[in-house]
Design a protein around this motif. Structure first.
Motif, PDB file in Angstrom:
ATOM      1  N   ILE A  13       0.865  -1.182   0.000  1.00  9.52           N
ATOM      2  CA  ILE A  13       0.000   0.000   0.000  1.00  9.52           C
ATOM      3  C   ILE A  13       0.898   1.228   0.000  1.00  9.52           C
ATOM      4  CG2 ILE A  13      -1.814   1.260   1.212  1.00  9.52           C
ATOM      5  CD1 ILE A  13      -2.667  -1.348   2.492  1.00  9.52           C
ATOM      6  N   ILE A  14       0.752   2.068  -1.016  1.00 11.71           N
ATOM      7  CA  ILE A  14       1.598   3.255  -1.171  1.00 11.71           C
ATOM      8  C   ILE A  14       0.718   4.492  -1.029  1.00 11.71           C
ATOM      9  CG2 ILE A  14       3.228   4.456  -2.659  1.00 11.71           C
ATOM     10  CD1 ILE A  14       3.790   1.813  -4.053  1.00 11.71           C
ATOM     11  N   GLY A  15       1.108   5.397  -0.128  1.00  8.84           N
ATOM     12  CA  GLY A  15       0.341   6.603   0.106  1.00  8.84           C
ATOM     13  C   GLY A  15       0.468   7.618  -1.018  1.00  8.84           C
ATOM     14  N   ASN A  16      -0.352   8.661  -0.919  1.00  6.92           N
ATOM     15  CA  ASN A  16      -0.388   9.680  -1.963  1.00  6.92           C
ATOM     16  C   ASN A  16       0.945  10.415  -2.089  1.00  6.92           C
ATOM     17  OD1 ASN A  16      -3.094   8.993  -2.248  1.00  6.92           O
ATOM     18  ND2 ASN A  16      -3.811  10.675  -0.968  1.00  6.92           N
ATOM     19  N   HIS A  17       1.261  10.756  -3.321  1.00  8.11           N
ATOM     20  CA  HIS A  17       2.407  11.622  -3.648  1.00  8.11           C
ATOM     21  C   HIS A  17       3.729  11.062  -3.124  1.00  8.11           C
ATOM     22  CE1 HIS A  17      -0.643  14.492  -4.848  1.00  8.11           C
ATOM     23  NE2 HIS A  17      -1.183  14.416  -3.625  1.00  8.11           N
ATOM     24  N   ALA A 160       2.173   8.584   3.066  1.00  8.15           N
ATOM     25  CA  ALA A 160       2.126   9.652   2.070  1.00  8.15           C
ATOM     26  C   ALA A 160       3.395  10.496   2.109  1.00  8.15           C
ATOM     27  CB  ALA A 160       0.897  10.531   2.308  1.00  8.15           C
ATOM     28  N   ASP A 161       3.767  11.006   0.951  1.00  6.92           N
ATOM     29  CA  ASP A 161       4.926  11.896   0.787  1.00  6.92           C
ATOM     30  C   ASP A 161       6.247  11.230   1.151  1.00  6.92           C
ATOM     31  OD1 ASP A 161       3.248  14.044   0.013  1.00  6.92           O
ATOM     32  OD2 ASP A 161       2.784  14.431   2.118  1.00  6.92           O
ATOM     33  N   ALA A 162       6.287   9.920   1.144  1.00  2.92           N
ATOM     34  CA  ALA A 162       7.539   9.218   1.428  1.00  2.92           C
ATOM     35  C   ALA A 162       8.399   9.172   0.161  1.00  2.92           C
ATOM     36  CB  ALA A 162       7.266   7.813   1.923  1.00  2.92           C
ATOM     37  N   LYS A 163       9.710   9.095   0.387  1.00  2.00           N
ATOM     38  CA  LYS A 163      10.664   9.019  -0.718  1.00  2.00           C
ATOM     39  C   LYS A 163      11.597   7.846  -0.472  1.00  2.00           C
ATOM     40  CE  LYS A 163      10.587  14.020  -1.551  1.00  2.00           C
ATOM     41  NZ  LYS A 163      11.387  15.263  -1.637  1.00  2.00           N
TER      42      LYS A 163
END
Length: 361
Positions: A13-17, A160-163
């Protein structure tokens, strides 16, 4: 996590952006809005890719695929089941679908989850929402188990917003790493808690606490503004800089430890919980968190109280306290004792003569 691939024995599951500079392989892959993945996306079960997401390579789906609006796929899309695709979707390498192909606006991933939960609540199954979510990402057609654990326990959740890149893994919140994980790259997080048998080829920079489980290996340094806890049989090929450090006695640190608040060691005792031991500035080990045990007595005689004795004067003592110390008696010089003796005897003669009627001139 290999050189260019993230493999999960469960769901993703990957959050937004979020930005992922790896290929991703998992059972069910769910991506939020505006997610960028530089490599391939491989889903053994279903794949849900929300609007404005971009895949830098191909997408391979074992069952059904759902693509939101304005999704871009630079490679080829291969779907073994049905394909539900929204408007303005760009697939540069073409696509293959063995099932039905429906061009419409699929429900966004977040809305799909909310509608599912709301329906469960309406049916009076509010207490089973968590179980329902696990079943949502589970492949009901297969009864495969991983090491006896529930499928919900093996899920990669990227907030979210992870890199995530080969240079660093950046998370604005808490990072939780399960057991038997292999990761490449530096970690930059608020706090981190890792399970057992972790292999990390990189350093960890945390604003809070760092917890490394047992039998783990970290090929890098640990930097924290809080506390660093290293478990048993773990090894750090680098230095540690933190406010305080708790180190198991069987852990190894191949570097310098800098901890202004001190370093504590966890020591094991046979059949007992390992106590804490602090090391002071002189290198002496001090036990912490334990009740003080009575010190072992030597062969000295036990201390006894001084027996009471009747004292008629300042110098007369009983036989039991002869040459002993009597509380309240001050030490006197030889002259003082002589004068006191003279007064004592002269006073006695005076009282005797007065009693017999004789007077001394």
């Amino acid at each position: 996590m290999e050189t260019n691939m993230i493999t999960v024995e469960g769901d993703v599951i990957i959050g937004n952006h979020s930005s992922i500079q790896y290929c991703i392989s998992g059972d069910t892959v769910i991506m939020g809005e505006g997610v960028a993945v530089s490599g391939d996306v491989i889903a053994c079960s279903d794949a849900r890719i929300d609007m404005w997401s971009k895949i830098g390579s191909g997408v391979k789906v074992g069952r059904n695929a759902y693509l939101g609006e304005f999704v871009t796929i630079d490679g080829k899309l291969i779907v073994a089941g049905d394909l539900d695709v929204g408007k303005e979707v760009k697939i540069k390498g073409g696509f293959e679908a063995k099932g039905w192909i429906v061009v419409r606006n699929p429900v966004p991933v977040i809305m799909f989850l909310l509608l599912y939960i709301r329906e469960m609540m309406r049916l009076g199954k509010g207490e089973e929402v968590e179980k329902a979510l696990e079943e949502l990402f589970d492949d009901s057609g297969e009864e495969e188990e991983f090491d006896g654990k529930e499928p919900g326990e093996k899920v990669l959740i990227i907030p979210a917003d992870a890199k995530i890149s080969p240079e660093a893994i950046e998370v604005s919140g808490e990072a939780i790493i399960g057991s038997n994980c292999y990761l490449i790259g530096n970690l930059r997080v608020q706090t981190i808690e890792a399970g057992e048998a972790l292999t990390l080829k990189g350093s960890i920079n945390s604003e809070g606490n760092i917890i490394i489980g047992e039998n783990s290996t970290v090929y890098g340094s640990l930097v924290s503004k809080g506390q660093v806890n290293i478990g048993r049989n773990s090894r750090v090929f680098g230095g540690i800089r933190a406010d305080s450090v708790i180190l198991h006695e069987k852990a190894i640190v191949d570097g310098t430890i800098k901890a202004p608040a001190g370093v504590s060691f966890l020591r094991e005792a046979a059949g007992e919980k390992p106590p804490l031991a602090d090391v002071n500035a002189l290198g002496k080990v001090l036990m912490v968190g334990l009740e003080k045990q009575p010190e072992s007595k030597t062969e000295e005689e036990p201390v006894k109280a001084v027996e009471p004795a009747d004292i008629d004067s300042l110098i007369k003592t009983g036989p039991k306290v002869k040459n002993g110390f009597v509380p309240g008696m001050e030490k006197k010089s030889a002259r003082t004792r002589s004068l006191a003796r003279t007064r004592h005897f002269s006073g006695s003669r005076t009282r005797k003569r007065q009693g017999t009627g004789e007077h001394q001139s």
